[in-house]
Design a protein around this motif. Structure first.
Motif, PDB file in Angstrom:
ATOM      1  N   GLU A  32      28.346  34.730  40.410  1.00 49.30           N
ATOM      2  CA  GLU A  32      27.225  35.363  39.700  1.00 49.30           C
ATOM      3  C   GLU A  32      27.723  36.538  38.853  1.00 49.30           C
ATOM      4  OE1 GLU A  32      23.973  34.541  39.664  1.00 49.30           O
ATOM      5  OE2 GLU A  32      24.324  32.787  40.910  1.00 49.30           O
ATOM      6  N   THR A  33      28.570  37.376  39.453  1.00 49.17           N
ATOM      7  CA  THR A  33      29.074  38.554  38.737  1.00 49.17           C
ATOM      8  C   THR A  33      29.915  38.135  37.532  1.00 49.17           C
ATOM      9  OG1 THR A  33      29.162  39.704  40.837  1.00 49.17           O
ATOM     10  CG2 THR A  33      30.344  40.726  39.018  1.00 49.17           C
ATOM     11  N   LEU A  34      30.809  37.173  37.738  1.00 54.45           N
ATOM     12  CA  LEU A  34      31.680  36.746  36.632  1.00 54.45           C
ATOM     13  C   LEU A  34      30.846  36.194  35.476  1.00 54.45           C
ATOM     14  CD1 LEU A  34      34.605  35.048  38.610  1.00 54.45           C
ATOM     15  CD2 LEU A  34      34.656  37.256  37.461  1.00 54.45           C
ATOM     16  N   ARG A  35      29.815  35.408  35.819  1.00 54.34           N
ATOM     17  CA  ARG A  35      28.948  34.851  34.765  1.00 54.34           C
ATOM     18  C   ARG A  35      28.350  35.953  33.899  1.00 54.34           C
ATOM     19  NH1 ARG A  35      25.829  31.862  38.330  1.00 54.34           N
ATOM     20  NH2 ARG A  35      26.551  29.733  38.515  1.00 54.34           N
ATOM     21  N   GLU A  36      28.000  37.065  34.542  1.00 48.84           N
ATOM     22  CA  GLU A  36      27.338  38.132  33.795  1.00 48.84           C
ATOM     23  C   GLU A  36      28.315  39.047  33.053  1.00 48.84           C
ATOM     24  OE1 GLU A  36      24.513  40.046  36.360  1.00 48.84           O
ATOM     25  OE2 GLU A  36      23.613  38.077  36.721  1.00 48.84           O
ATOM     26  N   CYS A  37      29.520  39.211  33.622  1.00 45.23           N
ATOM     27  CA  CYS A  37      30.412  40.260  33.091  1.00 45.23           C
ATOM     28  C   CYS A  37      31.594  39.754  32.291  1.00 45.23           C
ATOM     29  CB  CYS A  37      30.993  41.089  34.238  1.00 45.23           C
ATOM     30  SG  CYS A  37      29.764  41.770  35.302  1.00 45.23           S
ATOM     31  N   VAL A  38      31.917  38.473  32.356  1.00 40.30           N
ATOM     32  CA  VAL A  38      33.213  38.042  31.819  1.00 40.30           C
ATOM     33  C   VAL A  38      33.060  37.002  30.716  1.00 40.30           C
ATOM     34  CG1 VAL A  38      35.413  36.973  32.438  1.00 40.30           C
ATOM     35  CG2 VAL A  38      34.319  38.523  34.032  1.00 40.30           C
ATOM     36  N   GLN A  39      33.836  37.177  29.696  1.00 40.25           N
ATOM     37  CA  GLN A  39      33.947  36.225  28.585  1.00 40.25           C
ATOM     38  C   GLN A  39      35.404  36.184  28.160  1.00 40.25           C
ATOM     39  OE1 GLN A  39      32.204  34.063  26.854  1.00 40.25           O
ATOM     40  NE2 GLN A  39      30.311  34.353  27.995  1.00 40.25           N
ATOM     41  N   PRO A  60      39.662  35.104  32.644  1.00 41.01           N
ATOM     42  CA  PRO A  60      40.927  35.658  32.143  1.00 41.01           C
ATOM     43  C   PRO A  60      41.573  36.625  33.132  1.00 41.01           C
ATOM     44  CG  PRO A  60      39.215  35.801  30.474  1.00 41.01           C
ATOM     45  CD  PRO A  60      38.534  35.426  31.756  1.00 41.01           C
ATOM     46  N   VAL A  61      42.897  36.566  33.204  1.00 43.93           N
ATOM     47  CA  VAL A  61      43.685  37.531  33.982  1.00 43.93           C
ATOM     48  C   VAL A  61      44.725  38.130  33.032  1.00 43.93           C
ATOM     49  CG1 VAL A  61      43.391  36.354  36.209  1.00 43.93           C
ATOM     50  CG2 VAL A  61      45.324  35.765  34.750  1.00 43.93           C
ATOM     51  N   SER A  62      45.305  39.252  33.442  1.00 42.28           N
ATOM     52  CA  SER A  62      46.307  39.871  32.559  1.00 42.28           C
ATOM     53  C   SER A  62      47.588  40.124  33.344  1.00 42.28           C
ATOM     54  CB  SER A  62      45.775  41.194  32.006  1.00 42.28           C
ATOM     55  OG  SER A  62      45.498  42.066  33.075  1.00 42.28           O
ATOM     56  N   VAL A  63      48.682  40.230  32.604  1.00 38.88           N
ATOM     57  CA  VAL A  63      49.966  40.487  33.244  1.00 38.88           C
ATOM     58  C   VAL A  63      50.646  41.650  32.534  1.00 38.88           C
ATOM     59  CG1 VAL A  63      51.186  38.697  31.918  1.00 38.88           C
ATOM     60  CG2 VAL A  63      52.106  39.452  34.105  1.00 38.88           C
ATOM     61  N   SER A  64      51.135  42.587  33.349  1.00 38.90           N
ATOM     62  CA  SER A  64      51.667  43.840  32.794  1.00 38.90           C
ATOM     63  C   SER A  64      52.834  43.619  31.824  1.00 38.90           C
ATOM     64  CB  SER A  64      52.095  44.750  33.935  1.00 38.90           C
ATOM     65  OG  SER A  64      52.925  44.047  34.838  1.00 38.90           O
ATOM     66  N   ALA A  65      53.713  42.650  32.124  1.00 37.05           N
ATOM     67  CA  ALA A  65      54.917  42.484  31.297  1.00 37.05           C
ATOM     68  C   ALA A  65      54.621  41.924  29.913  1.00 37.05           C
ATOM     69  CB  ALA A  65      55.907  41.561  32.008  1.00 37.05           C
ATOM     70  N   ASP A  66      53.459  41.275  29.752  1.00 34.08           N
ATOM     71  CA  ASP A  66      53.156  40.622  28.483  1.00 34.08           C
ATOM     72  C   ASP A  66      51.646  40.652  28.257  1.00 34.08           C
ATOM     73  OD1 ASP A  66      53.173  39.150  26.202  1.00 34.08           O
ATOM     74  OD2 ASP A  66      54.186  37.393  27.056  1.00 34.08           O
ATOM     75  N   PRO A  67      51.129  41.811  27.838  1.00 27.43           N
ATOM     76  CA  PRO A  67      49.677  41.973  27.722  1.00 27.43           C
ATOM     77  C   PRO A  67      49.016  40.984  26.756  1.00 27.43           C
ATOM     78  CG  PRO A  67      50.801  44.090  27.504  1.00 27.43           C
ATOM     79  CD  PRO A  67      51.859  43.028  27.482  1.00 27.43           C
ATOM     80  N   ARG A  68      49.802  40.405  25.846  1.00 26.23           N
ATOM     81  CA  ARG A  68      49.181  39.483  24.877  1.00 26.23           C
ATOM     82  C   ARG A  68      49.110  38.043  25.387  1.00 26.23           C
ATOM     83  NH1 ARG A  68      52.697  40.530  19.768  1.00 26.23           N
ATOM     84  NH2 ARG A  68      54.148  40.320  21.465  1.00 26.23           N
ATOM     85  N   ARG A  70      47.831  34.888  26.879  1.00 29.52           N
ATOM     86  CA  ARG A  70      46.469  34.411  27.169  1.00 29.52           C
ATOM     87  C   ARG A  70      46.523  33.543  28.423  1.00 29.52           C
ATOM     88  NH1 ARG A  70      43.219  31.535  23.690  1.00 29.52           N
ATOM     89  NH2 ARG A  70      41.463  32.822  24.272  1.00 29.52           N
ATOM     90  N   MET A  71      45.990  34.099  29.489  1.00 25.57           N
ATOM     91  CA  MET A  71      46.157  33.454  30.796  1.00 25.57           C
ATOM     92  C   MET A  71      44.827  33.441  31.542  1.00 25.57           C
ATOM     93  SD  MET A  71      49.070  34.288  33.578  1.00 25.57           S
ATOM     94  CE  MET A  71      48.942  36.035  33.507  1.00 25.57           C
ATOM     95  N   MET A  72      44.577  32.354  32.280  1.00 26.03           N
ATOM     96  CA  MET A  72      43.356  32.227  33.083  1.00 26.03           C
ATOM     97  C   MET A  72      43.698  32.247  34.567  1.00 26.03           C
ATOM     98  SD  MET A  72      40.524  32.068  31.496  1.00 26.03           S
ATOM     99  CE  MET A  72      39.262  31.167  30.636  1.00 26.03           C
ATOM    100  N   GLY A  73      42.754  32.697  35.368  1.00 27.68           N
ATOM    101  CA  GLY A  73      42.848  32.598  36.820  1.00 27.68           C
ATOM    102  C   GLY A  73      41.833  31.565  37.297  1.00 27.68           C
ATOM    103  N   LEU A  74      42.318  30.600  38.074  1.00 26.92           N
ATOM    104  CA  LEU A  74      41.412  29.580  38.629  1.00 26.92           C
ATOM    105  C   LEU A  74      40.790  30.170  39.898  1.00 26.92           C
ATOM    106  CD1 LEU A  74      42.545  25.924  39.574  1.00 26.92           C
ATOM    107  CD2 LEU A  74      40.706  27.172  40.665  1.00 26.92           C
ATOM    108  N   ALA A  75      39.494  30.394  39.885  1.00 24.42           N
ATOM    109  CA  ALA A  75      38.805  30.899  41.084  1.00 24.42           C
ATOM    110  C   ALA A  75      37.357  31.238  40.752  1.00 24.42           C
ATOM    111  CB  ALA A  75      39.486  32.164  41.624  1.00 24.42           C
ATOM    112  N   PRO A  76      36.464  30.986  41.663  1.00 25.76           N
ATOM    113  CA  PRO A  76      36.691  30.146  42.836  1.00 25.76           C
ATOM    114  C   PRO A  76      36.449  28.673  42.505  1.00 25.76           C
ATOM    115  CG  PRO A  76      34.511  31.140  42.962  1.00 25.76           C
ATOM    116  CD  PRO A  76      35.119  31.579  41.653  1.00 25.76           C
ATOM    117  N   MET A  77      36.774  27.809  43.446  1.00 22.52           N
ATOM    118  CA  MET A  77      36.361  26.409  43.321  1.00 22.52           C
ATOM    119  C   MET A  77      35.852  25.942  44.670  1.00 22.52           C
ATOM    120  SD  MET A  77      39.677  23.879  43.195  1.00 22.52           S
ATOM    121  CE  MET A  77      38.634  22.421  43.170  1.00 22.52           C
ATOM    122  N   ALA A  78      34.894  25.052  44.642  1.00 22.46           N
ATOM    123  CA  ALA A  78      34.311  24.576  45.896  1.00 22.46           C
ATOM    124  C   ALA A  78      33.682  23.205  45.694  1.00 22.46           C
ATOM    125  CB  ALA A  78      33.245  25.557  46.377  1.00 22.46           C
ATOM    126  N   VAL A  79      33.767  22.400  46.739  1.00 24.44           N
ATOM    127  CA  VAL A  79      33.102  21.100  46.770  1.00 24.44           C
ATOM    128  C   VAL A  79      32.207  21.105  48.011  1.00 24.44           C
ATOM    129  CG1 VAL A  79      33.455  18.607  47.029  1.00 24.44           C
ATOM    130  CG2 VAL A  79      34.951  19.920  45.516  1.00 24.44           C
TER     131      VAL A  79
END
Ligand SMILES: CC(C)(COP(=O)(O)OP(=O)(O)OC[C@H]1O[C@@H](n2cnc3c(N)ncnc32)[C@H](O)[C@@H]1OP(=O)(O)O)[C@@H](O)C(=O)NCCC(=O)NCCS
Length: 172
Positions: A32-39, A60-68, A70-79
């Motif tokens: 719910e939070t991600l839907r409202e806050c993240v794009q 989206p997630v970020s990494v200190s060594a390479d701020p540019r 473009r990386m995603m974090g998979l989470a959460p997932m559920a069946v």
């Protein structure tokens, strides 16, 4: 089975699936939070006989060594428990990864079952010079390049680069 983008009308079903699949309601609240806050957000559902039975999200997630990078974090997932072990989770992961690639994300990370995610191509993130901002055992934090060489700068940065999720993840 049909994998498709989540719609507004799926919200109740997605909440129910996450609540049923996880031990606590934290993941359902996180969605719910991600839907409202993240794009941008990738949110897919799996439908069987017109019922929504699975859900996956990437943010989206970020990494200190390479701020540019473009990386995603998979989470959460559920069946939904009654539909697990029928290939639905795998179909959601594959569709989500394809969408990440189509949107020109170069890499994906996941914090989860080390027996499950390697089948999709995830490797221990430490191999790419990455570590999670959370204190987790090495094998459960995994990463995958969607573009070969995406983690080159991280690998050569000399020290492990920290991957950061949206602050909403700290509640899970
Ligand atoms: C993890 C989950 C999404 C997988 O969905 P699924 O539809 O059951 O997955 P699939 O049918 O595509 O794949 C089943 C495989 O996953 C494995 N698997 C399922 N749950 C697992 C777990 N907790 N740990 C390790 N492996 C698991 C099964 O052993 C099975 O392996 P096999 O194909 O070698 O027999 C589902 O089990 C679930 O919702 N679990 C509870 C919530 C959760 O843990 N989410 C992931 C957080 S990282």
């Amino acid at each position: 089975m049909l994998i498709r983008a989540e719609k507004e009308s799926d919200r109740t079903a997605v909440c129910r699936i996450n609540t049923a699949a996880f031990a606590t309601p934290a993941e359902a609240a996180l969605v719910e939070t991600l839907r409202e806050c993240v794009q941008p957000l990738i949110s897919f559902v799996a439908e069987v006989d017109a019922a929504v039975v699975g859900h996956i999200m990437f943010s989206p997630v970020s990494v200190s060594a390479d701020p540019r990078l473009r990386m995603m974090g998979l989470a959460p997932m559920a069946v939904a428990p009654a539909y697990q072990r029928q290939g639905i989770g795998s179909a959601l992961v594959r569709a989500g990864l394809a969408r990440c690639k189509a949107l020109a994300f170069c890499a994906v990370v996941v914090l989860g079952h080390p027996e499950y995610y390697p089948r999709f191509g995830f490797l221990p993130a430490s191999r790419f010079g990455l570590r999670c901002e959370y204190n987790v055992p090495d094998g459960v934090f995994m990463a995958m390049e969607l573009e070969p060489g995406a983690f080159e700068r991280c690998i050569h940065s000399g020290q492990r680069s920290v991957v950061k999720y949206h602050t909403a993840f700290s509640t899970v």
